[in-house]
Structure formats: structure tokens, C-alpha cells
Design an enzyme around this catalytic site. Structure first.
Site, short mmCIF file in Angstrom:
data_model
loop_
_atom_site.label_atom_id
_atom_site.label_comp_id
_atom_site.label_asym_id
_atom_site.label_seq_id
_atom_site.Cartn_x
_atom_site.Cartn_y
_atom_site.Cartn_z
NE ARG A 25 -28.80 22.07 16.33
CZ ARG A 25 -29.40 23.00 15.61
NH1 ARG A 25 -30.35 23.83 16.08
NH2 ARG A 25 -28.94 23.11 14.40
CB CYS A 71 -39.13 16.93 7.40
SG CYS A 71 -37.61 17.90 6.99
CG ASP A 72 -38.36 22.98 7.59
OD1 ASP A 72 -37.88 21.99 7.84
OD2 ASP A 72 -38.16 24.11 7.72
CG HIS A 132 -33.14 15.74 7.93
ND1 HIS A 132 -32.78 16.15 9.01
CD2 HIS A 132 -34.33 16.36 7.39
CE1 HIS A 132 -33.54 17.23 9.48
NE2 HIS A 132 -34.38 17.26 8.22
CE1 TYR A 171 -29.25 19.92 6.77
CE2 TYR A 171 -30.59 18.62 8.13
CZ TYR A 171 -30.01 19.91 8.21
OH TYR A 171 -30.19 20.80 8.85
NE ARG A 230 -27.71 26.40 11.87
CZ ARG A 230 -28.00 27.49 11.31
NH1 ARG A 230 -27.01 28.26 10.81
NH2 ARG A 230 -29.17 28.10 11.11
C1 G6P Z 1 -34.14 22.18 8.69
C2 G6P Z 1 -34.61 20.78 9.03
C3 G6P Z 1 -35.06 20.73 10.47
C4 G6P Z 1 -34.14 21.62 11.40
C5 G6P Z 1 -33.65 22.66 10.90
C6 G6P Z 1 -32.69 23.36 11.70
O1 G6P Z 1 -35.17 23.06 8.53
O2 G6P Z 1 -35.68 20.28 7.99
O3 G6P Z 1 -35.43 19.56 10.82
O4 G6P Z 1 -34.61 21.53 12.53
O5 G6P Z 1 -33.20 22.62 9.53
O6 G6P Z 1 -32.28 24.63 11.64
P1 G6P Z 1 -31.29 25.41 12.47
O7 G6P Z 1 -31.42 26.77 11.90
O8 G6P Z 1 -31.68 25.39 13.96
O9 G6P Z 1 -29.91 24.98 12.37
MN MN Z 2 -36.20 18.40 9.14
#
Ligand code: G6P
Ligand code: MN
Length: 443
Positions: A92, A168-169, A198, A264, A284
């Protein structure tokens, strides 16, 4: 009858949060057995042993196990949570740095970071679903793996028979932030929403009396009374990145005050400003690698060494609650309402019926029933059409190993200004993804 739950991609740092919720709600879930799976032996050992110790102390009736063997994990499964990340956060980070090198945002789901990640994740997910259909065809599969927009498009088209929900949360995290601002409990509000994963908007926010509160929020934003969300509703999203990201909802709403955007959308509305806002040398993923990726595993090791998880800092944030809420709504036929990625099939009247969209759905033992959203305005429809074109062509590029389709997808992504920039970045992405992408790209 007791249920067997399986977590695929259990090496994720989000796993402890899910385990905590599973333990708290074991009875309601009729949870009898929990198996953790990951292809990374070291990570699944640490998470698996942590889980064994944690469950022995909190929920000893649950039988626990861990394995690197997918078939073994899926044997007899009733509920399968999938949250894989091929190439992990290291890859990533590479995506983000490669995109920044070409002057573009490389976020893991938005922009070409998402493209790069999709082409790694889709083949792995399809393999998991195929195996699940052979080993446990009646199991419900709840997928969290990103980039969910393209993963869902690939899975629903390849295996329409799979009992799979792509979730998705993010919408719920944002709703909780809004509920906190309104000082109304989240479960007393009804959110109307449409979009792609998103990439969506809230059209109405009703209270218990049926009054739409969105116009009030709009007024507060336009009059400058709401300039900052006090605190994120999600305990897990409290760092500077999330504070800025949630606050960009306000900025986006002020810029386009018809519907309230999902956070997003910042990457598309404000692509140039996002490039200025973020540190290109420490992305990030670099932040996640230097924080959560270390602390979670340190904690697992500490617990394993101590042989006890009694004083562990495990927290159950929105991320864990949400996936378990959906499983519980199926198990107990609750018919609760959640925002889920589904085949449109007319839920959005004037959008491609044969495309995955993100809309509210009622979830019960029989599966899901999407809410009809009606016709959407030209602005949102056009943004979604370009994005959906990008997503569909990226999936086809991935499955066929087609460079032509990859370049078509890339030009359709709103963050890409031209063929020249897109092609140079694509060539670099090909290089860094050799171990993961379709071999046909390299013939
Ligand atoms: C949100 C999105 C997820 C993603 C996450 C990344 O929760 O809905 O799809 O995986 O953000 O978070 P991070 O803390 O890893 O950047
Ligand atoms: Mn998500």
C-alpha cells in the site's frame, strides 16, 4: 445448532476489534467455533494464539483454531468474514509513493492506488469465493476487503450464486459523527443514501418524528456554524488524518450543498488540495506501518508470553461492530437497515441496472432487500457513471490482463489528468506489482 465463524485475512490489525465483539455477542450469534485463517504463518500464529487465550478467558465455550490452509478453515463454516490485503500495508505504501511520484493521490481505494490494489485483491478474493462455494456453499460471506467497489463488481459478476455481502464501515462511521453533532442517538436516525463504495451521498437524515434534519445541517454549514466535527463517532478513527477527512465532509457540503458527501469524495472534489494537504514522504500506509502494525503485534506477543489477555487493551470499534451487526441481523432475522454494495437492479432508477451500487438494504435470514432510491440528479449520476466506467474496466483489465482496458480505466478515473501521466504511472505500477497482477500483463 451452533455456528462456525471463520476470519480470512486474520493477520489484519483490525482482527482484535472483531474478536472482542464476537466474544461479547457470542450468545446472540450462536457462536460455537471460530477459526482464524491467513496465508502468513507468523501473523496467523500470533493472532490465533492471542484469540485462543482471549476466548479461553472471555468465552471458553467457543472452540478456537487457526490455520494457513483455506479448505481446512472453511470446512463446516456458516459465516465467513473476509478482510484480505495482498501485499499488506508495505505494498500500500509503495502504491502511494508511486502515485505521488507522478503527482497523483494514491489512496488505497481512491485514485490509482485503488486501481493497483484492486488488481492484487480481485484474483485472491475470487479464489477464496470459489473455494467457499465448493467447501461450504451455504455459508454467508461478509467481505470487508478493499477496494470494495471493484472487489464487489468482480465477485457479484463472477459468482452471482454466492451468498456474499460486500460491506464498508465508512458510511456508518460518518453517520455516527453526524449523530453526535445532532446530539441524537444514531439508532433514532434514518439515513437515506446512494452512491458507489467510497463515493456516495446522504440525501436525507430523518429523526424519529420523520423530520428531515439535512436542511438544518446544510444551514449550519452555509452560515458557518458548523465548521468542524467535534470528535469522530468512531473510537478507532481519532488520528489527525481522520479528523481532517471527516472535516472535509463539511467543506465538500459547502462546495456542493445539495447532498451531504461521503468523506472520501475529498479525493475527487479536492484532488489538488489533498495533494497539498498530505505529506508525500510519509504516507498514510507509512503511518499505519509505524503505529498499528507494530502495537497490535507487540500486544499479541505480550499476551502470548503472559498467557493471559485479561488486561489487554482490545477495543471494539465501529469496524468490528458493523460486520457483526450484519451477521446478527441475518442469524436472528432482524431485518435491520444497513448500507451495502449490491447489484443495482433498479434500486437507483436512472443508473445502469447491471452495476454494483451502494444503497441502504434491509438484512434478514433470507438475505438483503435494497431500498429503492428513485431517480438521482444529473451531477451525481454523471460523476458515478465515469467512476463506474473506471471500476468496470479496471475489473476487466484485471481478469483479462489487458493493458488496453487498463489504460481506458485509468483515463476515466477523475484524478488522472491525461494519457501521458496515466501511462507513465501505469508502467511503474506494472513494475511494482509483478508478483501479484495477472501474468498476462507481462507476456
Ligand atoms: C475506512 C474505510 C476502509 C479502510 C479504512 C482504512 O474505514 O471504510 O475501507 O480500510 O478506512 O483505514 P486506515 O486507518 O488503514 O487508513
Ligand atoms: Mn470502506
Amino acid at each position: 445448532m451452533k455456528n462456525k465463524f471463520v476470519i480470512i485475512g486474520a493477520g489484519s490489525t483490525h482482527t482484535p476489534g472483531i474478536l472482542a465483539v464476537l466474544a461479547q455477542r457470542a450468545e446472540e450469534l450462536k457462536l460455537g467455533e471460530l477459526c482464524l485463517h491467513d496465508i502468513d504463518e507468523g501473523r496467523v500464529y500470533h493472532m490465533g494464539e492471542f484469540n485462543r487465550i482471549y476466548m479461553e478467558e472471555h468465552c471458553p465455550q467457543i472452540k478456537t483454531s487457526w490455520t494457513t490452509n483455506l479448505r481446512e478453515a472453511l470446512e463446516g463454516a456458516n459465516y465467513v468474514f473476509v478482510q484480505i490485503r495482498p501485499g499488506r500495508n508495505e505494498q500500500r505504501s509503495l502504491d502511494e509513493h508511486t502515485c505521488y511520484k507522478h503527482g497523483l493521490i494514491g489512496q488505497e481505494t481512491c485514485g490509482l492506488g485503488g486501481f493497483s490494489f484492486a488488481l492484487r485483491t480481485i484474483p485472491a478474493i475470487l479464489d477464496i469465493v470459489k473455494t467457499a462455494l465448493e467447501v461450504c456453499p451455504d455459508a454467508w460471506i461478509l467481505n470487508y476487503s478493499n477496494p470494495e467497489a471493484m472487489v464487489s463488481e468482480a465477485v457479484y459478476r463472477t459468482y452471482p450464486e454466492a451468498k456474499m455481502l460486500c460491506i464498508c464501515d465508512m458510511p456508518i462511521s460518518q453517520e455516527e459523527t453526524i449523530a453526535e453533532y445532532l446530539k441524537i442517538p444514531h439508532n433514532e436516525l434514518t439515513f437515506k443514501y446512494f452512491g458507489l463504495n467510497h463515493f456516495g451521498w446522504y440525501t436525507n437524515i430523518y429523526n424519529k418524528e420523520g423530520k428531515d434534519l439535512l436542511p438544518e445541517i446544510r444551514k449550519d454549514v452555509l452560515e458557518g456554524k458548523l465548521t468542524e466535527f467535534c470528535e469522530s463517532g468512531d473510537g478507532g478513527k481519532t488520528d489527525d488524518y481522520w479528523t481532517k477527512t471527516f472535516n472535509n465532509v463539511i467543506k465538500g457540503f459547502r462546495a456542493y450543498p445539495d447532498y451531504l458527501p461521503l468523506c472520501y469524495l475529498q479525493y475527487y472534489y479536492f484532488h489538488d488540495e489533498m495533494l497539498e494537504q498530505f505529506d508525500h514522504n510519509f504516507t498514510r500506509a507509512d503511518y499505519v506501518l509505524s503505529t498499528r502494525e507494530i502495537t497490535v503485534y507487540d500486544e499479541c506477543k505480550r499476551v502470548i508470553e503472559a498467557g493471559s489477555a485479561k488486561d489487554s487493551y482490545l477495543v471494539s470499534g465501529v469496524h468490528g461492530n458493523y460486520i457483526v451487526d450484519i451477521a446478527s441481523s441475518i442469524i436472528n432475522d432482524k431485518r435491520e437497515r444497513y448500507i451495502i454494495n449490491v447489484m443495482n437492479n433498479g434500486a437507483i432508477g436512472n443508473f445502469n441496472h447491471d452495476a454494483v451500487v451502494e444503497v441502504p438494504c434491509y438484512v434478514g435470514a433470507h438475505g438483503i432487500e435494497p431500498v429503492s432510491v428513485g431517480y438521482i440528479p444529473q451531477f451525481h449520476k454523471s460523476l458515478m457513471e465515469a467512476q463506474k466506467g473506471y471500476e468496470k474496466l479496471a475489473v476487466e483489465a484485471c481478469l483479462e490482463g489487458s493493458k488496453e482496458k487498463a489504460m481506458q480505466a485509468i483515463l476515466l478515473n477523475k484524478t488522472v489528468p491525461s494519457y501521458r501521466v496515466g501511462k507513465a504511472l501505469f508502467d511503474d505500477l506494472l513494475e511494482i506489482n509483478k508478483p501479484y497482477w495477472n501474468k498476462k500483463f507481462y507476456e
